[in-house]
Design an enzyme around this catalytic site. Structure first.
Site, PDB file in Angstrom:
ATOM      1  CE  LYS A 135      -2.381   1.695   3.622  1.00 50.53           C
ATOM      2  NZ  LYS A 135      -3.478   1.889   4.593  1.00 50.53           N
ATOM      3  NE  ARG A 172      -4.850  -1.374   7.232  1.00 50.97           N
ATOM      4  CZ  ARG A 172      -4.081  -0.573   7.946  1.00 50.97           C
ATOM      5  NH1 ARG A 172      -4.540   0.006   9.061  1.00 50.97           N
ATOM      6  NH2 ARG A 172      -2.860  -0.312   7.558  1.00 50.97           N
ATOM      7  CB  SER A 230      -4.416  12.472  15.266  1.00 53.68           C
ATOM      8  OG  SER A 230      -5.264  13.577  15.523  1.00 53.68           O
TER       9      SER A 230
HETATM   10  P1  NAD Z   1      -9.201  12.645  12.001  1.00 53.41           P
HETATM   11  O1  NAD Z   1      -8.208  13.711  11.689  1.00 53.41           O
HETATM   12  O2  NAD Z   1     -10.426  12.534  11.183  1.00 53.41           O
HETATM   13  O3  NAD Z   1      -9.640  12.749  13.532  1.00 53.41           O
HETATM   14  C1  NAD Z   1      -8.678  12.973  14.537  1.00 53.41           C
HETATM   15  C2  NAD Z   1      -9.285  12.687  15.896  1.00 53.41           C
HETATM   16  O4  NAD Z   1      -8.286  12.915  16.897  1.00 53.41           O
HETATM   17  C3  NAD Z   1     -10.471  13.583  16.245  1.00 53.41           C
HETATM   18  O5  NAD Z   1     -11.362  12.871  17.049  1.00 53.41           O
HETATM   19  C4  NAD Z   1      -9.788  14.699  17.041  1.00 53.41           C
HETATM   20  O6  NAD Z   1     -10.688  15.382  17.899  1.00 53.41           O
HETATM   21  C5  NAD Z   1      -8.793  13.879  17.833  1.00 53.41           C
HETATM   22  N1  NAD Z   1      -7.698  14.694  18.363  1.00 53.41           N
HETATM   23  C6  NAD Z   1      -6.960  15.616  17.700  1.00 53.41           C
HETATM   24  N2  NAD Z   1      -6.063  16.180  18.537  1.00 53.41           N
HETATM   25  C7  NAD Z   1      -6.245  15.606  19.760  1.00 53.41           C
HETATM   26  C8  NAD Z   1      -5.637  15.745  21.030  1.00 53.41           C
HETATM   27  N3  NAD Z   1      -4.641  16.602  21.219  1.00 53.41           N
HETATM   28  N4  NAD Z   1      -6.078  14.969  22.048  1.00 53.41           N
HETATM   29  C9  NAD Z   1      -7.073  14.072  21.872  1.00 53.41           C
HETATM   30  N5  NAD Z   1      -7.693  13.892  20.678  1.00 53.41           N
HETATM   31  C10 NAD Z   1      -7.289  14.645  19.644  1.00 53.41           C
HETATM   32  O7  NAD Z   1      -8.364  11.274  11.970  1.00 53.41           O
HETATM   33  P2  NAD Z   1      -8.869   9.800  11.674  1.00 53.41           P
HETATM   34  O8  NAD Z   1      -8.786   9.554  10.217  1.00 53.41           O
HETATM   35  O9  NAD Z   1     -10.121   9.532  12.398  1.00 53.41           O
HETATM   36  O10 NAD Z   1      -7.662   8.960  12.323  1.00 53.41           O
HETATM   37  C11 NAD Z   1      -7.449   8.976  13.720  1.00 53.41           C
HETATM   38  C12 NAD Z   1      -6.110   8.382  14.029  1.00 53.41           C
HETATM   39  O11 NAD Z   1      -6.059   7.030  13.618  1.00 53.41           O
HETATM   40  C13 NAD Z   1      -4.913   9.055  13.342  1.00 53.41           C
HETATM   41  O12 NAD Z   1      -3.896   9.231  14.320  1.00 53.41           O
HETATM   42  C14 NAD Z   1      -4.484   8.053  12.299  1.00 53.41           C
HETATM   43  O13 NAD Z   1      -3.107   8.149  11.998  1.00 53.41           O
HETATM   44  C15 NAD Z   1      -4.811   6.773  13.006  1.00 53.41           C
HETATM   45  N6  NAD Z   1      -4.962   5.596  12.129  1.00 53.41           N
HETATM   46  C16 NAD Z   1      -4.507   4.409  12.604  1.00 53.41           C
HETATM   47  C17 NAD Z   1      -4.627   3.282  11.830  1.00 53.41           C
HETATM   48  C18 NAD Z   1      -4.163   1.952  12.356  1.00 53.41           C
HETATM   49  O14 NAD Z   1      -4.148   0.987  11.595  1.00 53.41           O
HETATM   50  N7  NAD Z   1      -3.845   1.835  13.611  1.00 53.41           N
HETATM   51  C19 NAD Z   1      -5.202   3.361  10.550  1.00 53.41           C
HETATM   52  C20 NAD Z   1      -5.699   4.587  10.115  1.00 53.41           C
HETATM   53  C21 NAD Z   1      -5.576   5.696  10.920  1.00 53.41           C
END
Ligand code: NAD
Length: 332
Positions: free
Chosen positions: A78, A121, A210
């Site tokens: 990917k 996923r 995040s």
């Molecule tokens: P998004 O940008 O749509 O949402 C971000 C979220 O984090 C919101 O709920 C926001 O309020 C919150 N946030 C931002 N700053 C914050 C802080 N200081 N304290 C607490 N919360 C805070 O992002 P998304 O697409 O929903 O993704 C969320 C996270 O998941 C990202 O960090 C992304 O990298 C991660 N992610 C992980 C995987 C995995 O496989 N583990 C896959 C995809 C995304």
């Protein structure tokens, strides 16, 4: 006969991003990811080192996640990343594409849109952890985070237990309507709560933010809770207090990622847990580890996100696209 001639001509199956929603749902993603975690624990599938670079253009982060599954023969990568300026252009900031290769010849087999697949996923991973680790009588689902991924997480989670209610907290409270709307879509009551109240009520908590500092503290969490930490996928990010990982039994998709870029990086750095304390969820799926040991035990799944998950859902979507006749086939 040379490649590209006669019977040896290669065809690439193209599944565009816009077709994915009509092809794959949470159930197919769940099966693909559960099988992948099992294969990883059996050592018949492995992930290659992740590449992620700030490219010095458009503030973008770009990279690859890749791997090979010797049983399903899923081979590929990917590729994509994060373009912060995309939203202003009407595009999603996270962009990715999956490329699959023929494991017998190395020829390219498929090109698949990876944006929705990433959400499916990732949600499937926490759902797999809930299936195998949460208490059977779990009734309240707690959601920390209300961003793009959160709705997918909730939809996949509710299929695993007879949840009666969703409670939610988000750092930016104005975003909570996403959780409320999703709970409504799923026919579940929703309540916005404090983190203290979330810990007191929830049997399962999914954290998908995040954040670079803990939101959920050790003292918030009651015995018997299952927590899926899904947001921490980079060095420095953190969603829960490190001492919670000492109190909990920690499971993960891949130990190498968990201790470097996952939620466990902090507990490891502080010497609270050792790498050998962390259990692969695949070992539970395969029956090599019993999983939850008692109703009081706190289980925590550190979902870091591995390339093999992407390959597994992409391979499944190619199959579904061919079955439904929506796959485009291009000589290549
Ligand atoms: P998004 O940008 O749509 O949402 C971000 C979220 O984090 C919101 O709920 C926001 O309020 C919150 N946030 C931002 N700053 C914050 C802080 N200081 N304290 C607490 N919360 C805070 O992002 P998304 O697409 O929903 O993704 C969320 C996270 O998941 C990202 O960090 C992304 O990298 C991660 N992610 C992980 C995987 C995995 O496989 N583990 C896959 C995809 C995304």
């Amino acid at each position: 006969m040379a490649d590209g001639q006669g019977a040896m001509e290669n065809f690439v199956t193209v599944v565009p991003e816009k077709e994915i929603a009509g092809l794959m749902g949470a159930a197919d993603a769940f099966d693909a990811v559960e099988a992948t975690f099992a294969a990883m624990a059996k050592r018949t599938a492995y992930n290659f080192p992740v590449i992620r670079e700030a490219i010095g253009h458009a503030d973008a982060l770009y990279g690859f996640k890749s791997g090979f599954d010797r049983e399903s023969l899923a081979l590929g990568l990917k590729s994509g990343g994060y373009w912060p300026g995309n939203e202003a252009k009407g595009l999603t900031n996270h962009q990715s594409t999956v490329i699959l290769f023929d494991a017998d010849t190395g020829r390219v087999k498929a090109l698949v849109g990876g944006n929705l697949l990433t959400a499916l996923r990732t949600a499937a991973a926490s759902a797999v952890s809930i299936k195998h680790l949460a208490r059977k009588d779990a009734k309240v689902l707690g959601m920390i985070g209300a961003g793009h991924q959160s709705a997918f997480q909730m939809r996949a989670a509710v299929a695993q237990r007879d949840f009666e209610k969703v409670v939610g907290w988000n750092y930016h409270p104005e975003m909570l309507s996403r959780l409320e709307d999703t709970a409504k879509e799923l026919g579940l009551p929703f309540e916005a709560v404090s983190l203290e109240e979330m810990g007191a009520q929830s049997d399962v908590i999914i954290s998908i933010t995040s954040s670079f500092a803990p939101s959920l503290l050790d003292a918030h969490v009651k015995p018997g809770t299952h927590i899926a930490c899904m947001g921490t996928d980079t060095k420095g990010k953190q969603e829960v207090e490190a001492s919670l990982l000492k109190r909990a039994t920690v499971f993960t998709d891949e130990v190498a990622q968990s201790v470097t870029i996952g939620e466990a990086q902090h507990a490891i750095a502080e010497g609270l847990i050792a790498e050998t304390d962390i259990i692969e969820i695949g070992a539970v799926i395969n029956g090599a580890h019993p999983g939850r040991g008692s109703d009081e035990e706190i289980t925590l799944f550190d979902g870091t996100g591995v390339g093999l998950q992407d390959l597994a859902v992409a391979a499944k979507v190619v199959e579904l696209a061919r079955d439904k006749g929506v796959a485009q086939s291009i000589p290549f």
